[in-house]
Design a protein around this motif. Structure first.
Motif, short mmCIF file in Angstrom:
data_model
loop_
_atom_site.label_atom_id
_atom_site.label_comp_id
_atom_site.label_asym_id
_atom_site.label_seq_id
_atom_site.Cartn_x
_atom_site.Cartn_y
_atom_site.Cartn_z
N THR A 1 48.74 40.96 34.00
CA THR A 1 49.94 40.05 34.72
C THR A 1 50.47 40.46 36.24
OG1 THR A 1 49.93 38.92 32.53
CG2 THR A 1 52.29 39.50 33.81
N THR B 1 54.64 30.51 32.17
CA THR B 1 54.34 32.14 32.91
C THR B 1 53.51 33.55 33.02
OG1 THR B 1 55.56 34.15 31.30
CG2 THR B 1 53.99 32.43 29.79
N PRO B 2 53.18 33.67 33.98
CA PRO B 2 52.06 35.17 33.05
C PRO B 2 52.14 35.80 32.68
CG PRO B 2 53.79 36.03 35.09
CD PRO B 2 54.50 34.76 34.65
N PHE B 3 52.99 35.74 32.08
CA PHE B 3 52.84 37.18 30.88
C PHE B 3 52.46 36.50 29.15
CE2 PHE B 3 56.89 38.78 33.42
CZ PHE B 3 56.63 39.78 33.52
N ASN C 1 45.38 41.67 29.06
CA ASN C 1 46.38 40.86 29.67
C ASN C 1 47.53 41.12 30.27
OD1 ASN C 1 46.99 41.49 27.43
ND2 ASN C 1 46.98 39.34 26.58
#
Length: 530
Positions: free
Chosen positions: A438, A257-259, A434
């Motif tokens: 994302t 996941t990019p989150f 961060n």
């Protein structure tokens, strides 16, 4: 609370450096002082930073002792005080000849009369002795004794407490975490002076033996989350932990996941506030970033300053961040979709102006946006990596010069420069860096969908993103909690923030043991005076 995990830890690999295998007899501390010193020197490879000072204490009954420590890791003045106490203040003449029966008597004399600085610990094996010496402790070795005393007198250079660089505030405290674990724990103790603030320590990393502290407030934190944190930390099998990012990647629920599913911050006030909500903090020695679990997607839009401003101002700023999220995510995609497929949506005057600007541009809108986005990403990365004195100036001047030159050369249109610049500015509005990273990653995917399917592709991408967010969990808690599943009571601190007299309960899915923050909200509500 369900503590399911879709993916767990990677397969454990054998370390590329094999540990020294010692027998049980070799692990025990020898009674001979010379044999102990030789063992320490050989196991540390005769390292040049290992210092062993031989002494004789007592006047009539001489006792041979040695102090072993790592140069640069102990505080020199405290070490000198300890040596002075051993040489001048200790009276061992009343002790009989040292024998195995009198080990306890001599150890107690040394602990109570000779060592007056630092915390002390008795060690009876070689591995623990080496670990303590390499952790900044001084070891007192005594001839004919099978125990050593380690004294904690750390003295390595420490960075002073400064304002965090990654989370600056206009109103609020200016102190931030450092790379020293003891300073970080003291910053939390300074804010939460309660005996219920518990801190549990462990070592992770076969080679580095990095100290990690798990902090939580007993009675607020969920027992299942605490147990899950310890279980995941205990399962880590790795050679080295050099930063909290190692821990974050190894214990997160979902890797694909990019989150970010674990919140990290340099601000002690932010960590203290989350501990008071019932969360668990993970502090790593050598890192100024503290991890907090469980984390929700809405937390990455919240800044510490929101709780120091008035509620109406904080609400306005928070809504602005949500707006910036969509601008940073889909602004270039909307521009591409409208110019490629949906020109009829623009007013005629605006459409004619944009068409005139793009008359000499040789690239389609998607390629034009892609080139500008890549150029800005390169400038951003270069500004971060260059020395601070010239990095910021280079990024600003580079963006202005590059944008102006690209327009004059006919490579891009002025409207595209405006869209990409607005997107880059909106990307800096997030308190959590961060999350900004994302959004930068997802933006290119949304641009591709817009170039192929237009507005339908953008809507499809947003729907996929929402479905993906609803499948994520952070230590058993749904990542989109308070929104999906919807909880009306917890909406007081999501899109907007109610005044403090209305924040009478903690998030229900986070703290299930004690959800009451204020016993009677009416007593705290300001009364109007006419």
């Amino acid at each position: 609370m369900s503590l399911r995990r879709k993916t767990f830890f990677r397969k454990k690999h054998q370390p590329y450096i094999e540990e020294v295998n010692l027998t049980e007899n070799q692990k025990k501390l020898p009674s001979s002082l010379n044999e102990t010193i030789d063992t320490i020197r050989s196991m540390l490879g005769n390292s040049s930073d290992l210092v062993i000072r031989n002494l004789q204490i007592g006047t009539k009954n001489k006792v041979d002792v040695a102090i072993a420590y790592t140069e640069g890791l102990v505080e020199s003045s405290s070490l000198q005080d300890m040596i002075d106490s051993l040489l001048h203040k200790l009276d061992v003449d009343d002790l009989k000849a040292v024998s195995s029966k009198e080990n306890t008597s001599l150890i107690n004399t040394l602990k109570h009369k000779a060592i007056t600085v630092g915390s002390i610990e008795e060690i009876d094996n070689i591995p623990s002795l080496l670990t303590n010496i390499l952790s900044g402790q001084a070891a007192l070795l005594v001839n004919n004794l099978t125990k050593a005393i380690t004294v904690n007198i750390p003295g390595q250079e420490k960075r002073s407490i400064e304002e965090p660089q990654s989370a600056t505030l206009i109103k609020g405290p200016r102190d931030g975490f450092t790379e020293t674990l003891s300073i970080n724990t003291s910053l939390l103790r300074k804010r939460i002076r309660s005996s219920d603030l518990w801190m549990e320590s462990k070592e992770i990393g076969k080679i580095t033996k990095t100290k990690v502290v798990v902090a939580y407030i007993n009675g607020l934190a969920n027992d299942g989350v605490i147990k899950e944190v310890h279980d995941r930390l205990n399962r880590i099998d790795i050679d080295a932990i050099l930063e909290s990012g190692y821990i974050e990647e190894l214990i997160q629920d979902e890797a694909k996941t990019p989150f970010p599913t674990i919140f990290s911050t340099e601000r002690p006030d932010a960590v203290a506030g989350k501990l008071l909500e019932g969360r668990v903090a993970i502090l790593v020695d050598g890192s100024p970033f503290v991890l907090v679990v469980p984390s929700l997607i809405v937390e990455f839009f919240q800044a510490s300053e929101d709780y120091y401003q008035r509620a109406d101002i904080a609400t306005l700023l928070r809504m602005l961040r949500f707006l910036c999220f969509f601008i940073a995510l889909i602004a270039p995609s909307l521009y591409i979709a409208v110019l490629t497929f949906h020109q009829e949506m623009l007013p005629t005057t605006l459409l004619v102006g944009i068409a005139a600007q793009r008359e000499g541009v040789p690239f389609p809108a998607f390629l034009e946006a892609l080139l500008m986005e890549l150029a800005f990403e390169i400038l951003r990365e270069a500004g971060v990596r260059m020395p601070r004195a010239v990095g910021q100036a280079m990024s600003i001047v580079g963006a202005l010069v590059l944008g102006q030159a690209a327009v004059q050369a006919g490579l891009v249109s002025p409207a595209m420069v405006i869209v990409v610049s607005l997107t880059a500015i909106a990307n800096f509005c997030f308190p959590a860096i961060n999350l900004a990273t994302t959004v930068r990653m997802l933006r290119f995917g949304m641009m591709s969908l817009a170039a192929v399917f237009g507005l339908i592709g953008i809507m499809f991408g947003i729907i996929l993103m929402c479905i993906h967010l609803c499948t994520l969990r952070s230590f058993g808690v749904p990542y989109t909690s308070t929104v999906a599943p919807f909880n009306l009571d917890d909406q007081k601190d999501v899109m907007f923030r109610v005044p403090w007299w209305g924040m009478f309960s903690r998030p229900r899915l986070i703290s299930q043991k004690n959800t009451v923050r204020e016993n009677n909200k009416q007593n705290n509500k300001p009364k109007s005076h006419k």
